[in-house]
Scaffold this motif. Structure first.
Motif, PDB file in Angstrom:
ATOM      1  N   GLU A 189      -7.925  14.161  -5.189  1.00  0.00           N
ATOM      2  CA  GLU A 189      -8.638  13.051  -4.897  1.00  0.00           C
ATOM      3  C   GLU A 189      -9.458  13.641  -3.902  1.00  0.00           C
ATOM      4  N   CYS A 228      -1.873   0.683  -0.147  1.00  0.00           N
ATOM      5  CA  CYS A 228      -2.495  -0.643  -0.046  1.00  0.00           C
ATOM      6  C   CYS A 228      -2.645  -1.324  -1.469  1.00  0.00           C
ATOM      7  N   THR A 229      -2.790  -0.302  -2.427  1.00  0.00           N
ATOM      8  CA  THR A 229      -2.938  -0.692  -3.926  1.00  0.00           C
ATOM      9  C   THR A 229      -1.399  -0.965  -4.468  1.00  0.00           C
TER      10      THR A 229
END
Ligand code: UN1
Length: 497
Positions: A106, A284-285
């Motif tokens: 990422e 968070c997801t």
């Protein structure tokens, strides 16, 4: 002896002014110390801000495509060191190698995307309403950016912030989470190797209350990009209001996956396992709630419990492991307190609900993947972010009811709907209140060139990722060039009556 790390301020390695240090331990094996880091404070931050201010003078004049070249080089180094960095990250944060490789990737994707944006960073040109006059808007750097990052994506999230900030022409004071300082230190080392000049990126290690707050309070910091809890985000927002400092907040989530009766159940099951228990639920997801249509509720719950009970827990350095430990003891205690609350409030514990022990697990902060069924919307475990491997399952009567349940939280980051019905899918895309909606894919899986962020108390309206990150890290400057050689008055000279 564990490695001793130092701050990097103005190109110089420095201990904390006070000489204090803190340890970083491996969450899968807490006897292993990953490194010793400076426990810094306001004085260290102030020195870093001075260095960043000084470096800004030259850095913001360096052409954006050239700044992009340096970020691209950092991406190339990340490619070369991907395997080694993933191992370091698993040792300090605990998630499995498959995921830490993804985390580094990422960062690589963000590097290459941001670098190319250095050749774009578009403004607009537009015709003027007056003759012999030219109008345009352009992007200009803002100044010194404070970057405060969390521990769950030790490489990806710092790069989401630092790479676009650098290409934008800002300089940086970076405070990484004190649970994952080694990955952050390596990232800064890579940026220096890639050619970032002294003072452009400064790293100051320490706690949020000392270092983070000193960053937010420093008047010479013009931007703060923070990812973390909603409680801290609110505090940052209050402090920043004093000087109207620009702040980007990526905060909590209580994401849900909806499974309709017409869904491909096997696919929905793969999605929820990955969404709820990947990264041990510390995203968070993460999928924290599962909303299942009543017609398939019992069947899906059985399928879920069976597959979840087979997930393999352990040290993430072993490639066969599927779920690593929680990041630290406090996190494990917090997760367990939610189990207790769930039981007390009447939810049905289907699986897990306790620390995982025995053999190699004894030396780490492991917690069993936990499923609560028959969760009612008003229960605490349906409302609060847990940040651990705890899934609250709810029953819905229809797509409208499922969306209503999904929307019933103060958060709005990610969401997922599994259905083969086009009408349901489009209703979900329109009516779900979240920054991200996935159709037939889990709540996790954001790609770096697309906007990332949430609505309601998940943030304050900014987005990371893609071109939207550049909107935060640059200012828009509007320029009018009048080459008529006379005073021309907009609105007045063109429309005389
Ligand atoms: C986070 O959960 O903190 O989509 C970030 C994802 C990742 C990024 C998550 N690519 O889950």
């Amino acid at each position: 002896m564990p490695k001793a790390f130092r701050n990097l301020i103005g190109g110089q390695e420095k201990d904390a002014v006070s000489g204090r240090t803190f340890e970083n331990r491996n969450p899968a094996d807490w006897n292993e110390i990953v490194g010793i880091f400076p426990k810094s404070e306001k004085r260290d931050v102030d020195a870093a801000v001075d260095a960043a201010k000084q470096a800004y003078k030259e850095w913001h004049l360096f052409p954006a495509p050239k700044r992009g070249d340096i970020v691209k080089k950092a991406g190339d180094i990340l490619v070369a060191r991907k395997g080694e960095l993933a191992k370091q990250m698993t040792r300090e944060m605990g998630k499995v190698l498959l995921e830490t490789r993804g985390d580094v990737q990422e960062g690589i994707d963000t590097a290459y995307y941001s670098a190319s944006e250095g050749r774009r960073m578009f403004g607009v040109t537009a015709p003027s309403e007056l003759p012999d006059k030219f109008t345009m808007s352009m992007r200009v750097p803002v100044g010194v950016a404070g970057v405060i990052s969390p521990w769950n994506f030790p490489m990806a999230i710092p790069t989401w912030k630092i790479f676009p900030a650098l290409v934008s022409g800002d300089t940086i004071v970076f405070k990484p989470a004190s649970d994952t300082p080694a990955t952050a230190a390596t990232l800064v080392e890579i940026l220096v190797e890639a050619g970032v000049p002294a003072g452009v990126v400064n790293i100051v290690h320490g706690t949020g209350s000392e270092v983070g707050m000193a960053i937010v309070q420093n008047d010479d910091i013009e931007l703060v990009s923070f990812t973390g809890s909603t409680a801290v985000g609110k505090k940052i927002s209050e402090i920043a209001a004093g000087t109207l400092k620009r702040v980007s907040l990526e905060l909590g989530g209580k994401n849900a996956e909806i499974v309709m009766d017409d869904a491909n159940l096997e696919l929905a099951l793969d999605g929820v396992l990955w969404g709820a228990f990947g990264t041990t639920g510390q995203r968070c997801t993460a999928t924290s709630r599962l909303i299942v249509h009543e017609k398939v509720y019992d069947k899906f719950l059985d399928m879920l419990a069976e597959r979840t009970s087979r997930l393999k827990l352990g040290n993430g350095l072993d490639e066969s492991i599927e779920v690593g430990p929680l990041v630290n003891e406090a996190q494990r205690e917090k997760v367990h307190s939610y189990t207790e609350i769930g039981k007390r409030e009447g939810a049905r514990l289907v699986l897990g609900g306790e620390s995982a022990r025995g053999g190699n697990l004894d030396g780490g902060w492991f917690y069993k993947p936990t499923i609560f069924a028959d969760v009612a919307p008003e229960m605490t475990i349906a409302r609060e972010e847990i940040f651990g491997p705890v899934l609250s399952v709810m029953k819905a009567k229809s797509i409208d009811h499922a969306i209503e349940l999904l929307n019933g939280t103060i958060y709005g980051l990610s969401s997922a709907v599994y259905t083969k019905n086009l009408n349901h899918a489009f209703k979900a895309m329109r009516d779900i209140k979240a920054g991200i909606t996935y159709i037939n894919a889990p709540t996790i899986g954001a790609e770096t060139h697309m906007p990332f962020g949430g609505v309601k108390q998940t943030g304050n309206g900014h987005r990371e990722g893609g071109a939207s990150a550049f909107e935060f890290f640059t200012e828009i400057k509007t320029v009018y060039v009048d080459y008529s050689d006379r005073l021309q008055r907009a609105q007045i000279d063109t429309y005389k009556n």
